[in-house]
Enzyme design. Structure first.
Site, PDB file in Angstrom:
ATOM      1  N   ASP A  36     -48.951   0.526 -20.976  1.00 55.27           N
ATOM      2  CA  ASP A  36     -49.253   1.558 -19.977  1.00 55.27           C
ATOM      3  C   ASP A  36     -47.946   2.143 -19.462  1.00 55.27           C
ATOM      4  O   ASP A  36     -46.978   1.398 -19.273  1.00 55.27           O
ATOM      5  CB  ASP A  36     -50.035   0.928 -18.810  1.00 55.27           C
ATOM      6  CG  ASP A  36     -50.920   1.923 -18.084  1.00 55.27           C
ATOM      7  OD1 ASP A  36     -50.380   2.912 -17.573  1.00 55.27           O
ATOM      8  OD2 ASP A  36     -52.145   1.699 -18.043  1.00 55.27           O
ATOM      9  N   ASN A  37     -47.910   3.465 -19.224  1.00 58.99           N
ATOM     10  CA  ASN A  37     -46.696   4.032 -18.618  1.00 58.99           C
ATOM     11  C   ASN A  37     -46.844   4.151 -17.100  1.00 58.99           C
ATOM     12  O   ASN A  37     -45.948   4.654 -16.431  1.00 58.99           O
ATOM     13  CB  ASN A  37     -46.341   5.399 -19.238  1.00 58.99           C
ATOM     14  CG  ASN A  37     -47.383   6.456 -18.956  1.00 58.99           C
ATOM     15  OD1 ASN A  37     -48.437   6.167 -18.400  1.00 58.99           O
ATOM     16  ND2 ASN A  37     -47.099   7.688 -19.340  1.00 58.99           N
ATOM     17  N   GLY A  41     -52.161   4.495 -14.156  1.00 57.68           N
ATOM     18  CA  GLY A  41     -52.493   3.065 -14.097  1.00 57.68           C
ATOM     19  C   GLY A  41     -51.682   2.404 -12.991  1.00 57.68           C
ATOM     20  O   GLY A  41     -50.713   2.988 -12.496  1.00 57.68           O
ATOM     21  N   VAL A  62     -47.501   5.799 -24.587  1.00 55.62           N
ATOM     22  CA  VAL A  62     -48.012   5.582 -25.948  1.00 55.62           C
ATOM     23  C   VAL A  62     -47.953   6.851 -26.804  1.00 55.62           C
ATOM     24  O   VAL A  62     -48.333   6.824 -27.970  1.00 55.62           O
ATOM     25  CB  VAL A  62     -49.438   4.967 -25.971  1.00 55.62           C
ATOM     26  CG1 VAL A  62     -49.449   3.635 -25.269  1.00 55.62           C
ATOM     27  CG2 VAL A  62     -50.475   5.905 -25.374  1.00 55.62           C
ATOM     28  N   LEU A  66     -45.249   3.073 -31.170  1.00 57.26           N
ATOM     29  CA  LEU A  66     -45.512   1.716 -30.679  1.00 57.26           C
ATOM     30  C   LEU A  66     -44.938   0.729 -31.691  1.00 57.26           C
ATOM     31  O   LEU A  66     -45.384   0.707 -32.842  1.00 57.26           O
ATOM     32  CB  LEU A  66     -47.029   1.501 -30.575  1.00 57.26           C
ATOM     33  CG  LEU A  66     -47.728   2.220 -29.416  1.00 57.26           C
ATOM     34  CD1 LEU A  66     -49.204   2.429 -29.716  1.00 57.26           C
ATOM     35  CD2 LEU A  66     -47.566   1.414 -28.137  1.00 57.26           C
ATOM     36  N   LYS A 110     -53.367   1.397 -38.566  1.00 54.63           N
ATOM     37  CA  LYS A 110     -53.314   1.513 -40.038  1.00 54.63           C
ATOM     38  C   LYS A 110     -52.277   0.535 -40.596  1.00 54.63           C
ATOM     39  O   LYS A 110     -52.551  -0.199 -41.547  1.00 54.63           O
ATOM     40  CB  LYS A 110     -52.975   2.944 -40.422  1.00 54.63           C
ATOM     41  CG  LYS A 110     -52.899   3.178 -41.912  1.00 54.63           C
ATOM     42  CD  LYS A 110     -52.799   4.664 -42.208  1.00 54.63           C
ATOM     43  CE  LYS A 110     -52.369   4.895 -43.639  1.00 54.63           C
ATOM     44  NZ  LYS A 110     -50.912   4.829 -43.824  1.00 54.63           N
ATOM     45  N   TYR A 150     -58.243  17.928 -21.067  1.00 57.81           N
ATOM     46  CA  TYR A 150     -58.873  16.622 -21.301  1.00 57.81           C
ATOM     47  C   TYR A 150     -59.915  16.740 -22.415  1.00 57.81           C
ATOM     48  O   TYR A 150     -59.892  15.983 -23.384  1.00 57.81           O
ATOM     49  CB  TYR A 150     -59.525  16.150 -20.005  1.00 57.81           C
ATOM     50  CG  TYR A 150     -60.072  14.746 -20.044  1.00 57.81           C
ATOM     51  CD1 TYR A 150     -59.221  13.658 -20.225  1.00 57.81           C
ATOM     52  CD2 TYR A 150     -61.431  14.502 -19.881  1.00 57.81           C
ATOM     53  CE1 TYR A 150     -59.727  12.361 -20.241  1.00 57.81           C
ATOM     54  CE2 TYR A 150     -61.932  13.208 -19.888  1.00 57.81           C
ATOM     55  CZ  TYR A 150     -61.080  12.139 -20.067  1.00 57.81           C
ATOM     56  OH  TYR A 150     -61.578  10.852 -20.082  1.00 57.81           O
ATOM     57  N   LYS A 154     -59.552  15.069 -26.163  1.00 59.15           N
ATOM     58  CA  LYS A 154     -60.465  14.018 -26.629  1.00 59.15           C
ATOM     59  C   LYS A 154     -61.225  14.467 -27.882  1.00 59.15           C
ATOM     60  O   LYS A 154     -61.515  13.654 -28.762  1.00 59.15           O
ATOM     61  CB  LYS A 154     -61.443  13.630 -25.520  1.00 59.15           C
ATOM     62  CG  LYS A 154     -60.798  12.889 -24.350  1.00 59.15           C
ATOM     63  CD  LYS A 154     -60.393  11.455 -24.728  1.00 59.15           C
ATOM     64  CE  LYS A 154     -59.923  10.673 -23.521  1.00 59.15           C
ATOM     65  NZ  LYS A 154     -59.515   9.302 -23.850  1.00 59.15           N
ATOM     66  N   ARG A 191     -62.176  11.036  -8.206  1.00 64.07           N
ATOM     67  CA  ARG A 191     -63.535  11.169  -8.716  1.00 64.07           C
ATOM     68  C   ARG A 191     -64.528  10.942  -7.574  1.00 64.07           C
ATOM     69  O   ARG A 191     -64.171  10.423  -6.518  1.00 64.07           O
ATOM     70  CB  ARG A 191     -63.776  10.198  -9.873  1.00 64.07           C
ATOM     71  CG  ARG A 191     -63.253  10.777 -11.170  1.00 64.07           C
ATOM     72  CD  ARG A 191     -63.356   9.844 -12.327  1.00 64.07           C
ATOM     73  NE  ARG A 191     -62.292   8.857 -12.318  1.00 64.07           N
ATOM     74  CZ  ARG A 191     -62.020   8.033 -13.322  1.00 64.07           C
ATOM     75  NH1 ARG A 191     -62.746   8.085 -14.421  1.00 64.07           N
ATOM     76  NH2 ARG A 191     -61.033   7.169 -13.259  1.00 64.07           N
TER      77      ARG A 191
HETATM   78  N1  UDP Z   1     -67.499  15.891  -6.650  1.00 66.22           N
HETATM   79  C1  UDP Z   1     -67.844  16.157  -5.327  1.00 66.22           C
HETATM   80  N2  UDP Z   1     -67.013  15.714  -4.354  1.00 66.22           N
HETATM   81  C2  UDP Z   1     -65.871  15.009  -4.603  1.00 66.22           C
HETATM   82  C3  UDP Z   1     -65.521  14.735  -5.947  1.00 66.22           C
HETATM   83  C4  UDP Z   1     -66.349  15.197  -6.952  1.00 66.22           C
HETATM   84  O1  UDP Z   1     -68.873  16.784  -5.043  1.00 66.22           O
HETATM   85  O2  UDP Z   1     -65.181  14.624  -3.628  1.00 66.22           O
HETATM   86  C5  UDP Z   1     -68.415  16.344  -7.715  1.00 66.22           C
HETATM   87  C6  UDP Z   1     -67.759  17.098  -8.861  1.00 66.22           C
HETATM   88  O3  UDP Z   1     -67.696  18.479  -8.563  1.00 66.22           O
HETATM   89  C7  UDP Z   1     -68.712  16.794  -9.997  1.00 66.22           C
HETATM   90  C8  UDP Z   1     -69.230  15.395  -9.697  1.00 66.22           C
HETATM   91  O4  UDP Z   1     -68.981  15.183  -8.308  1.00 66.22           O
HETATM   92  O5  UDP Z   1     -69.803  17.695  -9.996  1.00 66.22           O
HETATM   93  C9  UDP Z   1     -68.545  14.308 -10.502  1.00 66.22           C
HETATM   94  O6  UDP Z   1     -67.166  14.532 -10.392  1.00 66.22           O
HETATM   95  P1  UDP Z   1     -66.082  13.505 -10.922  1.00 66.22           P
HETATM   96  O7  UDP Z   1     -64.746  14.087 -10.576  1.00 66.22           O
HETATM   97  O8  UDP Z   1     -66.380  12.142 -10.435  1.00 66.22           O
HETATM   98  O9  UDP Z   1     -66.264  13.444 -12.485  1.00 66.22           O
HETATM   99  P2  UDP Z   1     -66.674  14.501 -13.623  1.00 66.22           P
HETATM  100  O10 UDP Z   1     -68.019  14.079 -14.040  1.00 66.22           O
HETATM  101  O11 UDP Z   1     -66.686  15.909 -13.049  1.00 66.22           O
HETATM  102  O12 UDP Z   1     -65.627  14.317 -14.641  1.00 66.22           O
END
Ligand code: UDP
Length: 319
Positions: A36-37, A41, A62, A66, A110, A150, A154, A191
């Protein structure tokens, strides 16, 4: 003679999911190398593991090669900023770890003849036009929007992993991980669950983005780790959704967290982030059928554990 000890290398090993996986594999008797950098984390997530003889921590980005001498049986690639505010703060690092980091992790697997596991995401479906999302859905992603750092990283990582499977028969597994929560999420992660819990236990208003009618489906980390372990040991090579199909609106989640914390906080509105998916729910038929996996921990129970964890952190210990 006992079975020979196997080694698992986990990129993003000091992150939220990575640290739970380090713990899980150590518990099963494996040697574990966490890499982890530490940009998102935290060393604190693995500090309790450093005392164990079979745990090794390597501070490294990473996205650079590595170099590990010993035999590695499993490479689990989890390194990446994962919360929207984090990947918006580190857009280039997110693209680099999804592209170069995945390439380096695949090259290592690999060279060593390891099983390779990619932590992919429900974000590959973007703002989906079908609900729930099966693995066969190709997605609806804005390739130039802010979230694309992101989502597209991915998607590229999945394509690269599949190329290694097709070209070199590298034993590749891909999990599309849906919203997961639990202990060791950072209070400032950004989140929705860590935000609402931190806000509630500090008596601050809960910030609902938009009108709160958008949906998500939340999986407890312990359930997810079990699903990952089953996929690691399976013979599946196509992507598999891992998540809890229990879908709810963001407003319902806010109300549930207020109830569980006993907080009297208000709910306030904030602007909806650009390209925020309107709904998300995993179709987990594939995981049920081939991994015999289904999430067990109800949201109420998982949230209570997470709230207890947040309270145990300094945040909850204010006068
Ligand atoms: N969200 C929210 N208030 C917050 C943070 C997130 O209403 O303080 C909402 C965000 O707009 C999304 C949902 O909650 O619709 C889930 O957001 P999150 O960032 O957890 O993850 P995502 O599924 O968007 O990657």
């Amino acid at each position: 003679m006992g079975k020979k000890i196997q080694t698992v290398l986990i990129t993003g090993g000091a992150g939220f999911l990575g640290s739970h996986l380090c713990e899980y594999f150590l518990g099963k008797g494996y040697r574990v190398i966490g890499v982890d950098n530490l940009i998102t984390g935290c060393e604190a997530n693995v500090r309790h593991l450093l005392r164990q003889k079979k745990f090794f921590f390597l501070r490294q980005d990473v996205s650079t090669p590595l170099r590990v001498k010993e035999k590695i049986h499993f490479v689990l690639h989890f390194a990446s900023p994962a919360s929207p505010p984090d990947y918006l703060k580190y857009p280039i690092e997110t693209m680099k770890v999804g592209a170069f980091g995945t390439y380096e992790a695949l090259s290592l697997a690999k060279d060593k003849g390891s099983v390779f596991f990619l932590a992919s995401t429900s974000e590959v479906y973007g703002d989906p036009e079908v609900n729930p999302q099966p693995e066969s859905y190709w997605g609806h992603v804005n390739s130039v929007g802010p979230r694309s750092v992101y989502d597209e990283a991915k998607r590229f990582a999945e394509a690269l992993a599949m190329s290694y499977w097709r070209e070199h028969r590298l034993d590749v597994k891909i999990a599309r991980i849906f919203n997961t929560y639990g202990e060791r999420m950072r209070p400032e992660d950004g989140r929705v669950i860590p935000n609402f819990i931190s806000q509630a236990i500090q008596g601050k208003p809960l910030t609902v983005y938009g009108d709160g009618s958008q949906t998500r489906s939340y999986c407890y980390v312990g359930d997810l780790v079990e699903g990952i372990a089953r996929l690691v040991h399976s013979s599946l090579h196509q992507p598999v959704n891992l998540g809890n199909p229990n879908e709810m609106t963001v407003l319902e989640l806010a109300e549930m967290i207020l109830k569980l914390t006993g907080a009297r906080s208000k709910i306030i509105r904030r602007p909806l982030p650009i390209d925020d998916p309107k709904r998300r729910r995993p179709d987990i038929r594939l995981a049920k059928k081939f991994l015999h996996w289904t999430p067990k921990v109800a949201l109420r129970e998982g949230l209570s554990r997470t709230i207890a964890y947040f309270r145990s952190q300094t945040l909850g210990k204010k006068p």
